[in-house]
Scaffold this motif. Structure first.
Motif, short mmCIF file in Angstrom:
data_model
loop_
_atom_site.label_atom_id
_atom_site.label_comp_id
_atom_site.label_asym_id
_atom_site.label_seq_id
_atom_site.Cartn_x
_atom_site.Cartn_y
_atom_site.Cartn_z
N ALA A 187 7.97 0.14 -8.33
CA ALA A 187 8.71 0.46 -7.11
C ALA A 187 10.14 0.87 -7.45
O ALA A 187 10.70 1.79 -6.83
N ASP A 188 10.75 0.23 -8.45
CA ASP A 188 12.10 0.60 -8.87
C ASP A 188 12.11 1.99 -9.50
O ASP A 188 13.00 2.81 -9.22
N GLU A 194 5.59 13.96 -7.31
CA GLU A 194 4.20 13.99 -6.85
C GLU A 194 3.35 12.95 -7.57
O GLU A 194 2.33 12.50 -7.04
N HIS A 195 3.76 12.55 -8.77
CA HIS A 195 2.96 11.62 -9.57
C HIS A 195 3.32 10.16 -9.31
O HIS A 195 2.83 9.28 -10.01
N TYR A 196 4.18 9.91 -8.34
CA TYR A 196 4.49 8.53 -7.94
C TYR A 196 3.60 8.07 -6.78
O TYR A 196 3.75 6.95 -6.31
N GLN A 197 2.71 8.94 -6.32
CA GLN A 197 1.80 8.58 -5.24
C GLN A 197 0.37 8.57 -5.77
O GLN A 197 -0.17 9.62 -6.14
N MET A 198 -0.25 7.39 -5.81
CA MET A 198 -1.64 7.30 -6.23
C MET A 198 -2.54 7.84 -5.13
O MET A 198 -2.29 7.63 -3.95
N ARG A 199 -3.59 8.54 -5.53
CA ARG A 199 -4.51 9.09 -4.55
C ARG A 199 -5.35 7.99 -3.92
O ARG A 199 -5.69 7.00 -4.56
N ILE A 200 -5.67 8.19 -2.64
CA ILE A 200 -6.56 7.26 -1.95
C ILE A 200 -7.93 7.30 -2.62
O ILE A 200 -8.45 8.38 -2.92
N LEU A 248 0.83 -1.20 0.00
CA LEU A 248 0.00 0.00 0.00
C LEU A 248 0.86 1.25 0.00
O LEU A 248 0.57 2.24 -0.69
N ALA A 249 1.95 1.23 0.76
CA ALA A 249 2.83 2.40 0.84
C ALA A 249 3.51 2.68 -0.49
O ALA A 249 3.69 3.85 -0.87
N VAL A 250 3.91 1.64 -1.21
CA VAL A 250 4.52 1.83 -2.52
C VAL A 250 3.56 2.56 -3.45
O VAL A 250 3.95 3.43 -4.24
N LEU A 251 2.28 2.25 -3.33
CA LEU A 251 1.27 2.89 -4.18
C LEU A 251 0.94 4.30 -3.73
O LEU A 251 0.81 5.20 -4.57
N ALA A 273 15.12 -7.08 3.02
CA ALA A 273 16.10 -6.62 2.04
C ALA A 273 15.43 -5.78 0.95
O ALA A 273 15.94 -4.73 0.56
N ARG A 274 14.28 -6.25 0.46
CA ARG A 274 13.55 -5.50 -0.58
C ARG A 274 13.12 -4.14 -0.07
O ARG A 274 13.30 -3.12 -0.75
N ILE A 275 12.57 -4.09 1.13
CA ILE A 275 12.09 -2.83 1.69
C ILE A 275 13.25 -1.88 1.97
O ILE A 275 13.17 -0.68 1.71
N SER A 276 14.34 -2.40 2.50
CA SER A 276 15.50 -1.56 2.81
C SER A 276 16.07 -0.93 1.54
O SER A 276 16.45 0.25 1.54
N LEU A 277 16.15 -1.69 0.46
CA LEU A 277 16.61 -1.12 -0.80
C LEU A 277 15.67 -0.02 -1.26
O LEU A 277 16.10 1.04 -1.71
N TYR A 278 14.36 -0.26 -1.15
CA TYR A 278 13.36 0.73 -1.56
C TYR A 278 13.53 2.02 -0.77
O TYR A 278 13.37 3.12 -1.31
N LEU A 279 13.85 1.91 0.52
CA LEU A 279 14.01 3.08 1.38
C LEU A 279 15.37 3.75 1.23
O LEU A 279 15.61 4.79 1.85
#
Length: 440
Positions: free
Chosen positions: A395-396, A426-432, A144-147, A218-224
């Protein structure tokens, strides 16, 4: 927020999964909750209901394109998302991606509550169930956070971005909307807490193990952009003895050469089925991506060429055309390689990259440092080729825009006009979805 629609929908789904649509009236929670530990295992081990990932990250990504006939088969919201609309749903629509993640979160919260309140279960039962619950809650909130959320600790993005944080199965509880910093803190805390509770390995990769929790960390840490942590978690998975598939041994004459639950699979999840989007006659691979594979690259044989310019993908780790979104060992090696190179340890990065390419390229000659002008770019190129159609490309794109300021210049030709993705953060975050905001 009371009577949250997503949690109501989750209860309805659990109780009446054969019904069409969602129930407006809140079911009696006492009907839902099982009593035996084995019944709770069955609730969380149902991979047909739990092991899903959202579909919108795949629609947003540049892994594929749809020809005009395929595009016409999309639902209206899918057509909107295909053109990078960050608010693709009608106000009355119930988005399945969002709902599925909160259904899993609700199930996890039911388990956590049961573990805390049950005095008769053994410690082994409690630890097993709590470990699973924390793992799936973390995984669902991460997707959900990635989106919907920016990446905390990196570049600032204008606007308020929040998600409802639910840690209780009580539908009458007030739910607090939290930002990225708090959500990722909860995600990492859940995963860290699950590590001593999960078994080292499981019989099936559909169920979480300590190894899959480390892989997800590992996946989440790379993303962050937390490269030291990403390297460390990836190294622990590497040290566990997981092996790579040797693509030279695959039967490429098969329609789908890579078998389901193959030894490389650490965690099995898949993209939620939503119409025809990932179907072999709709999702086509662009010629620019195909051009990155040379003739000795066995990964190129996982594409079924329609002509010289386009192809269909047939290399999913699901054993069919469904999109694999789980974690396989090749991704872990690529995480380790990228994190190591970003930390300045090129020799370590090369070892992981060579280990991967040895099983992917015919007559592969081991790379040395003076063979590669820009090792980070080479690692990212190999990641692009290895993880195509894995549900990770969005995500990448997002993390590389945040970490490196990259602009991918993505565009699609639609109805004779070129549609471009702006590349603005700003366009990498989908609106709720509006339907959920109405209950805020």
């Amino acid at each position: 927020m009371k009577n949250n629609i997503i949690l109501n929908a989750a209860l309805a789904f659990l109780l009446f999964s054969s019904c069409e649509g969602f129930l407006d009236e809140k079911p009696d929670k006492s009907i839902l909750v099982p009593e035996l530990a084995a019944e709770f295992d069955a609730l969380i081990d149902n991979f047909d209901a739990v092991n899903y990932s959202p579909v919108i990250p795949f629609i947003y990504s540049d892994d594929y394109y749809a020809d005009p006939s395929g595009y016409q088969r999309f639902n209206p919201w899918q057509q909107n998302a295909y053109q990078w609309d960050i608010d693709p749903f009608l106000p009355t629509e119930i988005p399945l991606d969002y709902t599925l993640m909160y259904q899993t979160i609700f199930k996890a919260n039911v388990l956590v509550d049961a573990v805390k309140s049950n005095q008769e279960w053994s410690s082994a039962d409690k630890n097993r169930l709590l470990g699973k619950a924390l793992f799936w809650r973390a995984k669902s909130y991460f997707e959900l956070a990635v989106l919907h959320l920016p990446i905390p600790g990196l570049q600032e993005v204008e606007g308020t971005f929040e998600l409802p944080l639910s840690l209780s199965p009580d539908l009458d509880e007030e739910y607090v909307w939290e930002g990225a910093e708090t959500l990722f803190g909860q995600i990492l805390n859940d995963l860290e807490s699950s590590l001593p509770l999960l078994p080292e390995l499981t019989d099936l990769p559909t169920q979480p193990s300590r190894n899959s929790a480390l892989a997800l960390m590992a996946r989440i840490s790379l993303y962050l952009g937390k490269f030291e942590e990403a390297q460390s978690f990836a190294q622990q998975v590497i040290s566990s003895g997981v092996e790579l598939l040797d693509y030279r041994e695959l039967d490429m004459s098969q329609t789908y050469p890579i078998p389901l639950f193959n030894p490389e699979t650490i965690l099995f999840t898949w993209m939620a089925p939503q119409g025809v989007i990932s179907g072999p006659n709709v999702a086509r691979v662009d010629s620019l991506l195909l051009a990155q594979f040379d003739s000795m690259d066995l990964r190129k044989e996982l594409f079924d060429f329609v002509n010289e310019q386009e192809a269909r993908f047939r290399g999913s780790y699901t054993g069919n055309f469904d999109i694999f979104t789980g974690i396989a060992f090749d991704e872990i090696l690529l995480i380790h390689a990228e994190a190591s190179e970003r930390l300045g340890n090129s020799s370590t990065a090369l070892r992981s990259l060579n280990r991967l390419l040895e099983k992917r390229i015919l007559d592969f000659q081991e790379l040395e440092q003076n063979d590669v002008n820009n090792l980070l770019e080479r690692i990212l190129e190999e990641r692009r080729k290895s993880l195509v159609f894995r549900g990770q490309r969005w995500a990448d794109m997002k993390r590389l825009a945040y970490v490196d300021g990259r602009d991918f210049g993505t565009e699609r030709l639609q109805d004779g006009e070129t549609v471009e993705f702006s590349g603005n953060l700003e366009h990498y975050q989908m609106r709720i979805p509006q339907r959920e905001l109405d209950f805020k």
